[in-house]
Design an enzyme around this catalytic site. Structure first.
Site, PDB file in Angstrom:
ATOM      1  N   TYR A 180      65.254  67.787 -64.162  1.00  0.00           N
ATOM      2  CA  TYR A 180      66.513  68.477 -64.495  1.00  0.00           C
ATOM      3  C   TYR A 180      66.203  69.769 -65.225  1.00  0.00           C
ATOM      4  O   TYR A 180      65.752  69.765 -66.373  1.00  0.00           O
ATOM      5  CB  TYR A 180      67.358  67.541 -65.358  1.00  0.00           C
ATOM      6  CG  TYR A 180      68.753  68.005 -65.689  1.00  0.00           C
ATOM      7  CD1 TYR A 180      69.337  69.130 -65.111  1.00  0.00           C
ATOM      8  CD2 TYR A 180      69.529  67.296 -66.609  1.00  0.00           C
ATOM      9  CE1 TYR A 180      70.619  69.530 -65.419  1.00  0.00           C
ATOM     10  CE2 TYR A 180      70.819  67.683 -66.931  1.00  0.00           C
ATOM     11  CZ  TYR A 180      71.361  68.794 -66.338  1.00  0.00           C
ATOM     12  OH  TYR A 180      72.640  69.191 -66.651  1.00  0.00           O
ATOM     13  N   LYS A 191      67.345  68.745 -60.067  1.00  0.00           N
ATOM     14  CA  LYS A 191      68.708  69.201 -60.373  1.00  0.00           C
ATOM     15  C   LYS A 191      68.543  70.556 -61.049  1.00  0.00           C
ATOM     16  O   LYS A 191      68.201  70.638 -62.225  1.00  0.00           O
ATOM     17  CB  LYS A 191      69.416  68.206 -61.288  1.00  0.00           C
ATOM     18  CG  LYS A 191      70.865  68.573 -61.629  1.00  0.00           C
ATOM     19  CD  LYS A 191      71.468  67.532 -62.570  1.00  0.00           C
ATOM     20  CE  LYS A 191      72.959  67.700 -62.796  1.00  0.00           C
ATOM     21  NZ  LYS A 191      73.348  68.989 -63.368  1.00  0.00           N
TER      22      LYS A 191
END
Length: 324
Positions: free
Chosen positions: A139, A167
């Site tokens: 992330y 992400k």
């Protein structure tokens, strides 16, 4: 492991964690929220991500949250557990809970607050990769970690054998970075974070983009239907839905995805609550929106014709003709 080891695709939101007015974890509201998301056809879900206020939960509360989400959604959609922590060992302990309750993967940022160097970030993920058993989604979240991982660093991290996805939350303020990472790594891992507009449509149709990991899922099936419309070739419908989704972001959030009128958590919870959905309260240090913020949220929902019956409705809703 690589992108073909998983089937994650479509809209996968980081959902909120409801608390009651006294700040206690509200597991009944969480069950209701999970059931609503399931009925809305959402493709997957992230528990205890940024919007899940993971930073204010005890270990026992974390266990309870993961158990409830698993009981409600396991086997029905992709479920991913946010496992953020300051050390790889803490991440591993969180990931062990996720594995215990049958989650499909874990989401991990660089250690927040620390602002580590790229070398330190790589070593952190290398150690996480050694310790966890589930697939890893890296992330990149600059507003929360104050580091923006370069393409070169992400390329190194994606060589680790449990990393299957990224992400990459930079499209709103650094599209060049997002596209650079996407075209460099999409053949190796799934790169989430695409915008819900014509560019997102093109990335999906022409370049095999898998979807986006967003936040809140506050418009329910409209997020899922955006991708379903693209996959079905109904581009006009996808565009109309994308305009509605983008309106929420443009009115209530800054380009870097921070909120304009309070915290992101408080904003998403207000969006749910004002629709009669189980958003619940925030927990300190995060605060619920004040009256000004609530009015801005209410105005946005009115434009989208998402307020419950009996509320003041606008003369014309955005994307008129697109069913909610």
């Amino acid at each position: 492991m690589d992108r073909d080891s998983i089937d994650w695709r479509g809209y996968i939101p980081a959902i909120t964690t409801p608390f009651d007015a006294n700040g206690a974890l509200d597991l009944n509201a969480e069950r209701q929220l999970c059931r609503w998301l399931l009925n809305e056809g959402i493709h997957g879900m992230i528990a205890l991500g940024t919007q899940g206020e993971w930073f204010s939960l005890s270990r026992g509360e974390r266990r309870d949250m993961l158990r409830v989400v698993s009981e409600e959604l396991k086997g029905h959609m992709t479920i991913i557990a946010g496992c953020n922590a300051f050390t790889a060992e803490e991440v591993s302990a969180n990931a062990a809970l996720a594995a215990e309750f049958g989650f499909d993967g874990v989401l991990v940022t660089p250690p927040p607050y620390v602002c580590p160097t790229e070398g330190e970030i790589y070593e952190f993920y290398r150690r996480v990769n050694e310790l966890v058993t589930l697939p890893i989604c890296v992330y990149n979240w600059p507003p929360g970690t104050h580091v923006n991982m370069s393409r070169a660093l992400l390329e190194r991290i994606c060589e680790l054998d449990r990393v299957v996805a990224i992400k990459n939350s930079t499209a709103g303020f650094d599209m060049n970075h997002y596209l650079d990472v996407f075209f460099s790594l999409n053949d190796r891992v799934r790169v989430f974070g695409m915008p819900t507009n014509d560019l997102g449509i093109s990335l999906t149709l022409q370049h095999g983009a898998d979807g986006t990991m967003g936040a809140g899922a506050v418009l329910g099936r409209e997020y899922a239907d955006y991708f379903e419309a693209i996959w079905d070739g109904d581009i006009d419908r996808a565009r109309a839905l994308g305009q509605r989704l983008d309106l929420v972001m443009s009115r209530l959030f800054n380009p870097d995805y921070t909120a304009k009128y309070g915290s992101t958590q408080g904003t998403f919870k207000a969006l749910l609550n004002l629709q009669g959905l189980p958003g619940g309260h925030t927990r300190a240090p995060v605060m619920d929106l004040d009256e000004h913020g609530l009015e801005k949220v209410r105005e946005t929902l009115a434009i989208l014709d998402r307020l419950p019956a009996g509320s003041v409705q606008p003369a014309r809703a955005v994307g008129a003709g697109v069913s909610a």
